[in-house]
Design an enzyme around this catalytic site. Structure first.
Site, PDB file in Angstrom:
ATOM      1  N   THR A 251      44.820  37.027  26.975  1.00  0.00           N
ATOM      2  CA  THR A 251      43.881  35.991  26.673  1.00  0.00           C
ATOM      3  C   THR A 251      43.217  35.932  25.492  1.00  0.00           C
ATOM      4  O   THR A 251      42.207  35.316  25.077  1.00  0.00           O
ATOM      5  CB  THR A 251      42.843  36.212  27.898  1.00  0.00           C
ATOM      6  OG1 THR A 251      42.352  37.450  27.604  1.00  0.00           O
ATOM      7  CG2 THR A 251      43.311  36.009  29.414  1.00  0.00           C
TER       8      THR A 251
ATOM      9  N   LYS B  16      36.416  32.333  45.159  1.00  0.00           N
ATOM     10  CA  LYS B  16      36.204  31.558  46.346  1.00  0.00           C
ATOM     11  C   LYS B  16      36.068  32.591  47.383  1.00  0.00           C
ATOM     12  O   LYS B  16      34.857  32.504  48.202  1.00  0.00           O
ATOM     13  CB  LYS B  16      37.441  30.616  46.424  1.00  0.00           C
ATOM     14  CG  LYS B  16      36.794  29.825  47.795  1.00  0.00           C
ATOM     15  CD  LYS B  16      37.977  28.885  48.382  1.00  0.00           C
ATOM     16  CE  LYS B  16      39.037  29.474  48.952  1.00  0.00           C
ATOM     17  NZ  LYS B  16      39.872  28.578  49.944  1.00  0.00           N
TER      18      LYS B  16
ATOM     19  N   GLN C  70      41.694  39.913  38.035  1.00  0.00           N
ATOM     20  CA  GLN C  70      43.293  39.998  37.876  1.00  0.00           C
ATOM     21  C   GLN C  70      44.112  40.407  39.205  1.00  0.00           C
ATOM     22  O   GLN C  70      43.605  40.285  40.254  1.00  0.00           O
ATOM     23  CB  GLN C  70      43.743  41.138  36.768  1.00  0.00           C
ATOM     24  CG  GLN C  70      43.312  40.858  35.468  1.00  0.00           C
ATOM     25  CD  GLN C  70      41.961  41.304  34.980  1.00  0.00           C
ATOM     26  OE1 GLN C  70      41.440  42.229  35.355  1.00  0.00           O
ATOM     27  NE2 GLN C  70      41.130  40.104  34.698  1.00  0.00           N
TER      28      GLN C  70
ATOM     29  N   ASP D 240      44.404  35.279  39.856  1.00  0.00           N
ATOM     30  CA  ASP D 240      44.043  33.809  40.085  1.00  0.00           C
ATOM     31  C   ASP D 240      44.241  33.310  41.543  1.00  0.00           C
ATOM     32  O   ASP D 240      44.938  32.268  41.693  1.00  0.00           O
ATOM     33  CB  ASP D 240      44.735  32.508  39.035  1.00  0.00           C
ATOM     34  CG  ASP D 240      44.540  32.996  37.510  1.00  0.00           C
ATOM     35  OD1 ASP D 240      43.407  33.552  37.593  1.00  0.00           O
ATOM     36  OD2 ASP D 240      45.299  32.917  36.736  1.00  0.00           O
TER      37      ASP D 240
ATOM     38  N   GLY E  31      38.754  34.852  35.277  1.00  0.00           N
ATOM     39  CA  GLY E  31      38.056  33.346  35.374  1.00  0.00           C
ATOM     40  C   GLY E  31      37.916  33.103  37.115  1.00  0.00           C
ATOM     41  O   GLY E  31      38.932  33.134  37.644  1.00  0.00           O
ATOM     42  N   HIS E  32      36.801  33.155  37.469  1.00  0.00           N
ATOM     43  CA  HIS E  32      36.642  33.096  38.881  1.00  0.00           C
ATOM     44  C   HIS E  32      36.161  31.936  39.330  1.00  0.00           C
ATOM     45  O   HIS E  32      34.867  31.602  38.783  1.00  0.00           O
ATOM     46  CB  HIS E  32      36.185  34.363  39.666  1.00  0.00           C
ATOM     47  CG  HIS E  32      36.864  35.717  39.382  1.00  0.00           C
ATOM     48  ND1 HIS E  32      36.278  36.914  39.883  1.00  0.00           N
ATOM     49  CD2 HIS E  32      37.996  35.736  38.784  1.00  0.00           C
ATOM     50  CE1 HIS E  32      37.360  37.783  39.497  1.00  0.00           C
ATOM     51  NE2 HIS E  32      38.149  37.172  38.880  1.00  0.00           N
TER      52      HIS E  32
ATOM     53  N   LYS F  24      45.360  28.724  49.386  1.00  0.00           N
ATOM     54  CA  LYS F  24      46.337  27.605  48.688  1.00  0.00           C
ATOM     55  C   LYS F  24      47.546  27.288  49.561  1.00  0.00           C
ATOM     56  O   LYS F  24      48.438  27.290  48.909  1.00  0.00           O
ATOM     57  CB  LYS F  24      46.325  27.992  47.164  1.00  0.00           C
ATOM     58  CG  LYS F  24      45.070  28.034  46.389  1.00  0.00           C
ATOM     59  CD  LYS F  24      45.317  27.980  44.917  1.00  0.00           C
ATOM     60  CE  LYS F  24      44.891  26.634  44.321  1.00  0.00           C
ATOM     61  NZ  LYS F  24      44.929  26.923  42.786  1.00  0.00           N
TER      62      LYS F  24
ATOM     63  N   GLY G 117      42.485  33.148  43.880  1.00  0.00           N
ATOM     64  CA  GLY G 117      41.203  32.559  44.571  1.00  0.00           C
ATOM     65  C   GLY G 117      40.191  33.619  45.115  1.00  0.00           C
ATOM     66  O   GLY G 117      39.591  33.294  45.911  1.00  0.00           O
ATOM     67  N   LYS G 118      40.312  34.638  44.367  1.00  0.00           N
ATOM     68  CA  LYS G 118      39.341  35.840  44.693  1.00  0.00           C
ATOM     69  C   LYS G 118      37.744  35.163  44.613  1.00  0.00           C
ATOM     70  O   LYS G 118      37.034  35.713  45.454  1.00  0.00           O
ATOM     71  CB  LYS G 118      39.418  36.925  43.679  1.00  0.00           C
ATOM     72  CG  LYS G 118      41.131  37.565  43.666  1.00  0.00           C
ATOM     73  CD  LYS G 118      41.053  38.724  42.506  1.00  0.00           C
ATOM     74  CE  LYS G 118      41.055  38.146  41.212  1.00  0.00           C
ATOM     75  NZ  LYS G 118      42.216  37.296  40.842  1.00  0.00           N
TER      76      LYS G 118
HETATM   77  P1  GDP Z   1      40.391  33.899  40.860  1.00  0.00           P
HETATM   78  O1  GDP Z   1      40.765  34.317  39.433  1.00  0.00           O
HETATM   79  O2  GDP Z   1      41.591  34.932  41.738  1.00  0.00           O
HETATM   80  O3  GDP Z   1      39.089  34.049  41.196  1.00  0.00           O
HETATM   81  O4  GDP Z   1      41.098  32.436  40.890  1.00  0.00           O
HETATM   82  P2  GDP Z   1      40.892  31.235  40.043  1.00  0.00           P
HETATM   83  O5  GDP Z   1      39.383  30.841  40.194  1.00  0.00           O
HETATM   84  O6  GDP Z   1      41.249  31.559  38.693  1.00  0.00           O
HETATM   85  O7  GDP Z   1      41.879  30.003  40.633  1.00  0.00           O
HETATM   86  C1  GDP Z   1      42.027  29.705  41.810  1.00  0.00           C
HETATM   87  C2  GDP Z   1      41.738  28.199  41.847  1.00  0.00           C
HETATM   88  O8  GDP Z   1      42.135  27.624  42.879  1.00  0.00           O
HETATM   89  C3  GDP Z   1      40.304  28.049  41.548  1.00  0.00           C
HETATM   90  O9  GDP Z   1      40.265  26.410  40.760  1.00  0.00           O
HETATM   91  C4  GDP Z   1      39.678  27.828  42.965  1.00  0.00           C
HETATM   92  O10 GDP Z   1      38.654  26.660  43.008  1.00  0.00           O
HETATM   93  C5  GDP Z   1      41.112  26.945  43.933  1.00  0.00           C
HETATM   94  N1  GDP Z   1      41.240  27.455  45.052  1.00  0.00           N
HETATM   95  C6  GDP Z   1      40.975  28.648  45.633  1.00  0.00           C
HETATM   96  N2  GDP Z   1      41.240  28.547  47.057  1.00  0.00           N
HETATM   97  C7  GDP Z   1      41.887  27.319  47.060  1.00  0.00           C
HETATM   98  C8  GDP Z   1      42.499  26.719  48.326  1.00  0.00           C
HETATM   99  O11 GDP Z   1      42.836  27.354  49.349  1.00  0.00           O
HETATM  100  N3  GDP Z   1      42.903  25.825  48.034  1.00  0.00           N
HETATM  101  C9  GDP Z   1      43.068  24.866  46.900  1.00  0.00           C
HETATM  102  N4  GDP Z   1      43.697  23.741  46.879  1.00  0.00           N
HETATM  103  N5  GDP Z   1      42.435  25.547  45.819  1.00  0.00           N
HETATM  104  C10 GDP Z   1      41.982  26.688  45.906  1.00  0.00           C
HETATM  105  P1  IMO Z   2      41.648  36.926  37.256  1.00  0.00           P
HETATM  106  O1  IMO Z   2      40.492  37.720  37.366  1.00  0.00           O
HETATM  107  C1  IMO Z   2      45.639  35.725  35.566  1.00  0.00           C
HETATM  108  C2  IMO Z   2      46.574  38.110  32.202  1.00  0.00           C
HETATM  109  C3  IMO Z   2      46.754  37.383  30.888  1.00  0.00           C
HETATM  110  C4  IMO Z   2      48.272  38.413  30.111  1.00  0.00           C
HETATM  111  C5  IMO Z   2      47.781  39.613  30.636  1.00  0.00           C
HETATM  112  C6  IMO Z   2      47.016  40.133  29.670  1.00  0.00           C
HETATM  113  O2  IMO Z   2      41.204  35.209  36.949  1.00  0.00           O
HETATM  114  O3  IMO Z   2      42.535  36.808  38.187  1.00  0.00           O
HETATM  115  P2  IMO Z   2      44.616  40.382  28.762  1.00  0.00           P
HETATM  116  O4  IMO Z   2      43.779  39.473  27.976  1.00  0.00           O
HETATM  117  O5  IMO Z   2      43.972  41.081  29.947  1.00  0.00           O
HETATM  118  O6  IMO Z   2      45.099  41.679  27.796  1.00  0.00           O
HETATM  119  O7  IMO Z   2      46.004  39.678  29.113  1.00  0.00           O
HETATM  120  O8  IMO Z   2      46.941  39.362  31.717  1.00  0.00           O
HETATM  121  N1  IMO Z   2      45.335  38.002  32.699  1.00  0.00           N
HETATM  122  C7  IMO Z   2      45.199  37.268  33.937  1.00  0.00           C
HETATM  123  N2  IMO Z   2      45.991  36.271  34.305  1.00  0.00           N
HETATM  124  N3  IMO Z   2      44.412  36.000  35.961  1.00  0.00           N
HETATM  125  C8  IMO Z   2      43.386  36.792  35.272  1.00  0.00           C
HETATM  126  O9  IMO Z   2      42.204  37.218  35.955  1.00  0.00           O
HETATM  127  C9  IMO Z   2      43.871  37.629  34.300  1.00  0.00           C
HETATM  128  N4  IMO Z   2      43.300  38.481  33.263  1.00  0.00           N
HETATM  129  C10 IMO Z   2      44.436  38.551  32.587  1.00  0.00           C
HETATM  130  O10 IMO Z   2      47.033  36.007  31.028  1.00  0.00           O
HETATM  131  O11 IMO Z   2      49.367  37.958  30.777  1.00  0.00           O
HETATM  132 MG    MG Z   3      41.256  33.400  37.762  1.00  0.00          MG
END
Ligand code: GDP
Ligand code: IMO
Ligand code: MG
Length: 423
Positions: A128, A18, A223, A13, A40-41, A330, A15-16
């Site tokens: 998850t 984005k 991840q 999470d 979840g991206h 962020k 911000g990959k």
């Molecule tokens: P990922 O799994 O690495 O793609 O990240 P996620 O999408 O799960 O979580 C990142 C969250 O932060 C998302 O809601 C993005 O829209 C948001 N985000 C990404 N970059 C930035 C940033 O620089 N600032 C802020 N405030 N939000 C950001």
């Molecule tokens: P992105 O790509 C954050 C975490 C789960 C749990 C552990 C194992 O959005 O960064 P799983 O369902 O994979 O067997 O769960 O890994 N987890 C993540 N945490 N971002 C993710 O993906 C994740 N994918 C799995 O919360 O702790």
């Molecule tokens: Mg994510």
């Protein structure tokens, strides 16, 4: 060969999505290589928020070829829902290709994920519950059903029946769960197979040709390093290889064809699920970061645990992934929270440690050593130039660069496409 890996350098999470979406504008191919719909991206483009789980984040760019590589585990129902969602919003998925060798998440994997978590009781991983672990188990056990099997009706029927002979016993007798009916699964999944078949191919020659012809290829990590099955905080990890090395086995390309490896980090650290987290903040500062950064899981909606930036982890990520640069997303949520701390090392039994420890037992003995930096106030989300940032924010970025021994190439100041400052 302008090939780039974009990888999570913390606990996911970062911000990959984005970052990939921004880079996809100048990319010919985007490839997902590991994980499944545990990812979840989030992408915010033109005022619309897209939450992608299996579709590569290049899907919004109509010119980009999007590949779901061999290392991904695919839940067909989830993928089709995503495809329908995109098509419904006028976004074409005709440039999507799914590798025939990718494994399929079956309903019994999802059931087994939940049942085994329940059986772990207080020691649960906090997965998850999308069936990711059990699907990778079957892959290594060599009884997994692959996409090429899903679209082969006779083979699929036989494999479902063979698998259920064992799975139903485990589900019923070990866990006391409800058994599955083979015919029901076959009927439902045959419909998915028909719809997915046009996307299925051997993606490896496509990718090889693209790289050889100097196409711009992006490998989209899912991840993050600390969720890696080997390099993460085992057993509180996922079941695949989110590190840069995983990209080669997850796509079928050799390491000499990779030019850059970009690690994505946040200006602080978050974690969803259970397991150790040395710099975790269980106080009002942690809550302020959670609220400012909207730190709630994209996949499960769980509040993300929050903590200070950990340079020990960042250095570990730089080393283990051979990062060539860092995207620091962020930093904006840190504005207005007062002084900011960075963990520069750990103290373990009176010694200063700067290498992330390999075992949970050693990690449990580590206490973060913090350095305190001035914070900043005011909204930085519209800043376009590094030198327009408050001096304290500039210093924060420079200190992170220094500690990680890796250059920061871009800073995120908001979720939008235009909210990154390139250095
Ligand atoms: P990922 O799994 O690495 O793609 O990240 P996620 O999408 O799960 O979580 C990142 C969250 O932060 C998302 O809601 C993005 O829209 C948001 N985000 C990404 N970059 C930035 C940033 O620089 N600032 C802020 N405030 N939000 C950001
Ligand atoms: P992105 O790509 C954050 C975490 C789960 C749990 C552990 C194992 O959005 O960064 P799983 O369902 O994979 O067997 O769960 O890994 N987890 C993540 N945490 N971002 C993710 O993906 C994740 N994918 C799995 O919360 O702790
Ligand atoms: Mg994510």
């Amino acid at each position: 060969m302008p090939t780039k890996i974009v990888i999570g350098a913390q606990w996911g999470d970062e911000g990959k999505g984005k970052t990939i979406d921004i880079l996809a504008a100048s990319s010919d191919v985007v490839v997902r290589t590991s994980g499944g719909n545990n990812a979840g991206h989030t992408i915010e483009a033109d005022g619309v928020t897209y939450k992608l789980q299996l579709l590569p984040s290049g899907i919004l760019n109509p010119r980009t070829l999007n590949i779901i590589g061999v290392g991904v585990v695919v839940d067909p129902k989830v993928l089709l829902t995503e495809i329908d969602g995109m098509e419904g919003q006028g976004i074409s998925t005709k440039n999507l290709k799914i590798d025939a060798r990718a494994h399929v998440i079956m309903p019994y994997h999802i059931a087994l994920d939940a049942l085994s978590e329940k059986a772990r009781g207080a020691g649960d991983i906090g997965t998850t519950k999308k069936g990711i672990g059990p699907c990778y188990v079957d892959k290594t056990e060599r009884c997994g059903i692959r996409i090429c099997d899903l679209i082969n009706p006779d083979k699929f029927r036989k494999m479902v029946c063979d698998n259920l002979k064992i799975k139903n016993k485990v589900i019923e007798l070990v866990y006391g769960g409800e058994p599955f009916d083979a015919e029901q699964i076959i009927e439902e999944y045959s419909k998915y197979a028909k719809r997915l078949a046009p996307y299925v191919t051997d993606t490896t020659p496509l990718l090889y040709e693209a790289v050889k012809n100097d196409k711009r290829v992006l490998f989209e990590g899912a991840q993050g390093i600390l969720l890696d099955i080997d390099f993460g905080t085992y057993p509180y990890v996922t079941s695949s290889h989110p590190i840069s090395g995983g990209v080669c086995v997850g796509s079928g390309i050799g390491p000499n064809m990779i030019d850059e490896c970009i690690g994505v980090l946040k200006g602080y650290v978050t974690r969803v699920g259970n397991g150790p987290f040395p710099t975790e903040l269980n106080d009002e500062t942690g809550e302020a970061i959670r609220q400012n950064g909207h730190e709630f899981g994209t996949v499960t909606g769980r509040p993300r645990r929050t903590g200070w930036f950990d340079a020990v982890i960042a250095k570990y990520a730089v080393r283990t992934n051979s990062l060539t640069s860092i995207v620091l997303n962020k930093i904006d949520p840190l504005g207005g929270i007062g002084k900011i701390k960075i963990c520069v090392a750990y103290e373990k039994e009176g010694k200063v440690i700067t290498d992330f420890p390999p075992t949970l037992e050693e990690l449990a003995k580590c206490k973060p050593i913090y350095e305190e930096l001035d914070g900043w106030t005011g909204d930085i989300s519209n800043v376009k130039d590094f030198y327009e940032l408050p001096i304290a924010a500039q210093n924060y970025v420079h200190r992170i660069e220094e500690l990680c021994e890796c250059k920061v190439s871009s800073i995120g100041v908001g979720p939008g496409r235009d909210q990154n400052i390139n250095l």
